[in-house]
Design a protein around this motif. Structure first.
Motif, PDB file in Angstrom:
ATOM      1  N   ARG A   1      43.259  58.534 135.686  1.00 50.54           N
ATOM      2  CA  ARG A   1      44.348  58.205 134.775  1.00 50.54           C
ATOM      3  C   ARG A   1      44.856  56.791 135.028  1.00 50.54           C
ATOM      4  NH1 ARG A   1      50.168  57.005 134.597  1.00 50.54           N
ATOM      5  NH2 ARG A   1      50.963  57.948 132.676  1.00 50.54           N
ATOM      6  N   GLU A   2      44.968  56.400 136.285  1.00 47.88           N
ATOM      7  CA  GLU A   2      45.475  55.076 136.620  1.00 47.88           C
ATOM      8  C   GLU A   2      44.510  53.986 136.165  1.00 47.88           C
ATOM      9  OE1 GLU A   2      48.559  54.981 137.534  1.00 47.88           O
ATOM     10  OE2 GLU A   2      48.419  57.162 137.423  1.00 47.88           O
ATOM     11  N   ARG A   3      43.213  54.244 136.279  1.00 52.11           N
ATOM     12  CA  ARG A   3      42.231  53.251 135.829  1.00 52.11           C
ATOM     13  C   ARG A   3      42.281  53.072 134.315  1.00 52.11           C
ATOM     14  NH1 ARG A   3      36.619  52.926 139.219  1.00 52.11           N
ATOM     15  NH2 ARG A   3      37.529  52.973 141.319  1.00 52.11           N
ATOM     16  N   ILE A   4      42.415  54.179 133.603  1.00 49.27           N
ATOM     17  CA  ILE A   4      42.495  54.084 132.145  1.00 49.27           C
ATOM     18  C   ILE A   4      43.757  53.345 131.729  1.00 49.27           C
ATOM     19  CG2 ILE A   4      42.661  55.410 129.997  1.00 49.27           C
ATOM     20  CD1 ILE A   4      41.058  57.631 131.453  1.00 49.27           C
ATOM     21  N   LEU A   5      44.873  53.660 132.368  1.00 51.35           N
ATOM     22  CA  LEU A   5      46.134  52.995 132.042  1.00 51.35           C
ATOM     23  C   LEU A   5      46.050  51.499 132.324  1.00 51.35           C
ATOM     24  CD1 LEU A   5      49.055  53.084 131.112  1.00 51.35           C
ATOM     25  CD2 LEU A   5      49.718  53.683 133.460  1.00 51.35           C
ATOM     26  N   ALA A   6      45.398  51.123 133.424  1.00 57.63           N
ATOM     27  CA  ALA A   6      45.252  49.701 133.740  1.00 57.63           C
ATOM     28  C   ALA A   6      44.451  48.982 132.663  1.00 57.63           C
ATOM     29  CB  ALA A   6      44.574  49.536 135.103  1.00 57.63           C
ATOM     30  N   ASP A   7      43.397  49.622 132.167  1.00 54.68           N
ATOM     31  CA  ASP A   7      42.602  49.008 131.099  1.00 54.68           C
ATOM     32  C   ASP A   7      43.410  48.895 129.819  1.00 54.68           C
ATOM     33  OD1 ASP A   7      39.521  48.413 130.282  1.00 54.68           O
ATOM     34  OD2 ASP A   7      40.582  49.377 128.619  1.00 54.68           O
ATOM     35  N   ARG A   8      44.170  49.950 129.493  1.00 52.43           N
ATOM     36  CA  ARG A   8      44.987  49.912 128.281  1.00 52.43           C
ATOM     37  C   ARG A   8      46.038  48.807 128.382  1.00 52.43           C
ATOM     38  NH1 ARG A   8      42.746  50.512 124.675  1.00 52.43           N
ATOM     39  NH2 ARG A   8      44.720  50.198 123.603  1.00 52.43           N
ATOM     40  N   SER A   9      46.670  48.659 129.535  1.00 51.72           N
ATOM     41  CA  SER A   9      47.699  47.640 129.707  1.00 51.72           C
ATOM     42  C   SER A   9      47.123  46.247 129.552  1.00 51.72           C
ATOM     43  CB  SER A   9      48.357  47.787 131.083  1.00 51.72           C
ATOM     44  OG  SER A   9      48.973  49.046 131.215  1.00 51.72           O
ATOM     45  N   ALA A  10      45.889  46.071 130.021  1.00 56.88           N
ATOM     46  CA  ALA A  10      45.262  44.757 129.912  1.00 56.88           C
ATOM     47  C   ALA A  10      44.834  44.439 128.489  1.00 56.88           C
ATOM     48  CB  ALA A  10      44.053  44.685 130.844  1.00 56.88           C
ATOM     49  N   SER A  11      44.457  45.460 127.724  1.00 55.57           N
ATOM     50  CA  SER A  11      43.919  45.207 126.387  1.00 55.57           C
ATOM     51  C   SER A  11      44.982  45.186 125.301  1.00 55.57           C
ATOM     52  CB  SER A  11      42.850  46.246 126.041  1.00 55.57           C
ATOM     53  OG  SER A  11      43.386  47.554 126.089  1.00 55.57           O
ATOM     54  N   SER A  12      46.023  46.008 125.433  1.00 56.35           N
ATOM     55  CA  SER A  12      47.022  46.038 124.360  1.00 56.35           C
ATOM     56  C   SER A  12      48.462  46.135 124.842  1.00 56.35           C
ATOM     57  CB  SER A  12      46.737  47.216 123.410  1.00 56.35           C
ATOM     58  OG  SER A  12      46.858  48.446 124.083  1.00 56.35           O
ATOM     59  N   MET A  13      48.699  46.191 126.136  1.00 53.84           N
ATOM     60  CA  MET A  13      50.030  46.211 126.750  1.00 53.84           C
ATOM     61  C   MET A  13      50.818  47.484 126.425  1.00 53.84           C
ATOM     62  SD  MET A  13      51.159  42.198 126.444  1.00 53.84           S
ATOM     63  CE  MET A  13      52.625  42.446 127.450  1.00 53.84           C
ATOM     64  N   TYR A  14      51.065  47.750 125.142  1.00 55.35           N
ATOM     65  CA  TYR A  14      51.784  48.963 124.758  1.00 55.35           C
ATOM     66  C   TYR A  14      51.521  49.260 123.292  1.00 55.35           C
ATOM     67  CZ  TYR A  14      55.157  45.558 122.914  1.00 55.35           C
ATOM     68  OH  TYR A  14      55.740  44.515 122.238  1.00 55.35           O
ATOM     69  N   VAL A  15      51.886  50.457 122.876  1.00 53.80           N
ATOM     70  CA  VAL A  15      51.661  50.918 121.505  1.00 53.80           C
ATOM     71  C   VAL A  15      52.956  50.788 120.711  1.00 53.80           C
ATOM     72  CG1 VAL A  15      50.919  52.862 120.071  1.00 53.80           C
ATOM     73  CG2 VAL A  15      49.906  52.511 122.334  1.00 53.80           C
ATOM     74  N   SER A  16      52.851  50.444 119.448  1.00 51.87           N
ATOM     75  CA  SER A  16      54.017  50.282 118.573  1.00 51.87           C
ATOM     76  C   SER A  16      54.973  51.463 118.695  1.00 51.87           C
ATOM     77  CB  SER A  16      53.568  50.143 117.120  1.00 51.87           C
ATOM     78  OG  SER A  16      54.651  50.340 116.231  1.00 51.87           O
ATOM     79  N   GLY A  17      56.223  51.181 119.041  1.00 52.21           N
ATOM     80  CA  GLY A  17      57.223  52.236 119.165  1.00 52.21           C
ATOM     81  C   GLY A  17      57.531  52.908 117.852  1.00 52.21           C
ATOM     82  N   ILE A  18      57.505  52.147 116.758  1.00 56.35           N
ATOM     83  CA  ILE A  18      57.780  52.739 115.445  1.00 56.35           C
ATOM     84  C   ILE A  18      56.727  53.784 115.097  1.00 56.35           C
ATOM     85  CG2 ILE A  18      57.665  52.234 112.968  1.00 56.35           C
ATOM     86  CD1 ILE A  18      59.364  49.864 113.349  1.00 56.35           C
ATOM     87  N   LEU A  19      55.447  53.453 115.329  1.00 55.28           N
ATOM     88  CA  LEU A  19      54.391  54.410 115.006  1.00 55.28           C
ATOM     89  C   LEU A  19      54.481  55.647 115.896  1.00 55.28           C
ATOM     90  CD1 LEU A  19      51.286  52.117 114.359  1.00 55.28           C
ATOM     91  CD2 LEU A  19      52.921  53.065 112.725  1.00 55.28           C
ATOM     92  N   GLN A  20      54.805  55.451 117.169  1.00 57.56           N
ATOM     93  CA  GLN A  20      54.961  56.603 118.055  1.00 57.56           C
ATOM     94  C   GLN A  20      56.121  57.490 117.614  1.00 57.56           C
ATOM     95  OE1 GLN A  20      54.399  56.119 122.428  1.00 57.56           O
ATOM     96  NE2 GLN A  20      54.452  53.925 121.985  1.00 57.56           N
ATOM     97  N   ALA A  21      57.249  56.856 117.276  1.00 57.19           N
ATOM     98  CA  ALA A  21      58.414  57.630 116.856  1.00 57.19           C
ATOM     99  C   ALA A  21      58.132  58.382 115.564  1.00 57.19           C
ATOM    100  CB  ALA A  21      59.614  56.701 116.681  1.00 57.19           C
TER     101      ALA A  21
END
Length: 467
Positions: free
Chosen positions: A330-350
């Motif tokens: 899980r930590e490796r996947i999260l590290a890759d996600r953080s490097a590629s897109s930082m975070y996901v749009s809060g509006i779309l998540q909400a």
């Protein structure tokens, strides 16, 4: 009268300009007034028209000139050949399933449900509320909104049997769609140059993500009931792979659903190999005659990396998915996600969270099950009547597609073009094979627009096969 004079001056000067060299100076306004016996206003109107047409340039205090013609020189990007170096793996920039059908065409090639199968009212209301909330102004955590993480974890926990520790919200990573999630998983858990076992046929987007990640794909044949556990075990042993990508429920493109016995045996093979099973539950909301049970509910040791998307069931414009993984994976996947897109749009998540937690969501899913069944059965009946040479390999218990085996020797590319010329869009099956196709196949989507045209589409397909 002035309009006629202005048009006459414009036409005459256009002819003069066409023969004049670039940069030639036009006669003065006073000279043109005298030449055409027109008023200064009429001449100025004609000059403005020529300026708008891009034929002349006016330089205050200097005069008016024929616009300089710039000859576009050929651009040379040859230097990039050396900078980029050869591709180790060639991959398509887009799938043929993404091509837009012409107006009035019968589209059975796409991978998304028609608008009438979406919870449109819920989506519009959710987006309105999300735009008014804090999500519109603040960034979300890298792993996603806590409430949405909790929803995904609870969904999986609800199907987890007693004795298996269910996932927690902290095991969840929110993704901007499952496609980018697959890329991150392959990069983080497999790594470039290493082997990845993959069902064949399988989701074309996963094949593309694997190519982009630079992993070495090793196909494992999979039929209407999934892969043979013994064949999978041999593939693990011979390849040294430590990951297997699969779709146990309503696989794209075949619609296959593994039996509980197959699922249990495959999970045992994965455990014995000390490997990961990357479970793509893309069609979780598209059950027709069965209800899917993810393999992730049978595992709490971190062998199953589970990915589920809401993009197709909520809205193609709300690209939200989640991966559930435990431990260092899980930590490796999260590290890759953080490097590629930082975070996901809060509006779309909400908005996604709003839709799936409304009482109307379950009502929508119950109606969707009935609609998909009616569409599936209509297309099957139409094919049996009008295209009997297209063999249906499996009646899917869920999903969006039918997988058809065509007669040996069928020229697939020619068939697709012939159908398209007749106004029917279908998808060639070759895109779903990680290696060479096992035969001539096509995939038809029964969730697209205008199901009333299925009989006509099947008739055209049948005629093309006969020819």
């Amino acid at each position: 009268m002035d309009n006629d004079s202005s048009s006459r001056i414009v036409a005459d000067l256009r002819e003069w300009i066409s023969a004049a060299p670039s940069g030639a100076k036009l006669p003065s306004t006073r000279s043109l007034v005298a030449r055409y016996e027109a008023s200064p206003v009429t001449v100025q109107k004609a000059m403005r028209a020529l300026t708008v047409q891009g034929l002349i340039d006016s330089r205050p205090g200097v005069g008016t000139f024929v616009r300089m013609t710039r000859t576009a020189r050929p651009l040379d990007y040859g230097w990039q050949t050396a900078a980029l170096r050869p591709l180790h793996t060639r991959f398509s920039t887009s799938s043929s399933t993404m091509r837009t059908g012409t107006h009035g065409a019968i589209a059975m090639h796409a991978g998304y449900p028609d608008r009438e199968l979406l919870p449109e009212r819920l989506v519009r209301a959710a987006l309105t509320r999300a735009a008014r909330g804090d999500a519109a102004l603040f960034r979300s955590p890298a792993s996603g909104l806590a409430e949405l993480q909790s929803w995904f974890a609870t969904e999986l926990a609800a199907a987890t049997p007693i004795g298996i520790t269910p996932p927690s919200p902290s095991d969840v990573i929110i993704l901007p769609g499952s496609q980018s999630g697959l890329s991150s998983i392959f990069r983080a858990l497999v790594t470039a140059g290493q082997p990845l076992l993959m069902e064949s046929p399988t989701y074309g987007g996963a094949i593309l993500a694997a190519a982009q990640a630079g992993v070495q794909v090793i196909p494992v044949p999979s039929g209407p009931n999934g892969p043979e556990p013994d064949v999978l075990a041999r593939a693990f042993e011979e390849s040294g792979a430590r990951a297997f990508y699969a779709q146990p429920n309503y696989a794209n493109p075949t619609g296959a659903q593994w039996s509980p016995d197959t699922a249990s045996q495959v999970l045992n093979v994965v455990r014995a190999a000390g490997a990961f099973l990357i479970e793509d539950d893309w069609a979780h909301d598209f059950g027709i005659t069965t209800t899917p049970t993810p393999l992730a509910t049978q595992d709490d040791a971190g062998h199953v990396v589970y990915i589920r998307s809401l993009t197709k069931s909520v809205s193609p414009s709300i690209r939200i998915a989640a991966v559930i993984a435990r431990g260092p994976a899980r930590e490796r996947i999260l590290a890759d996600r953080s490097a590629s897109s930082m975070y996901v749009s809060g509006i779309l998540q909400a908005a996604a969270l709003d839709v799936v937690t409304q009482p109307g969501w379950q009502t929508h899913l119950r109606g969707l099950r009935q609609q998909l069944r009616a569409r599936r059965d209509l297309l099957i009946d139409s094919l049996q009547e009008h295209a009997p040479r297209a063999h249906l390999t499996n009646i899917p218990a869920g999903g969006l597609n039918l997988w058809l085996r065509l007669p040996d020797g069928t020229a697939i590319d020619r068939l697709v073009r012939q159908c398209e010329d007749a106004g029917v869009f279908i998808a060639a099956g070759s895109e779903w094979f990680p290696a060479e196709p096992a035969g001539p196949f096509v995939r038809l989507n029964f969730s697209g627009a205008n199901p009333g045209a299925f009989p006509e589409g099947a008739r055209i397909l049948g005629q093309a096969l006969d020819s």
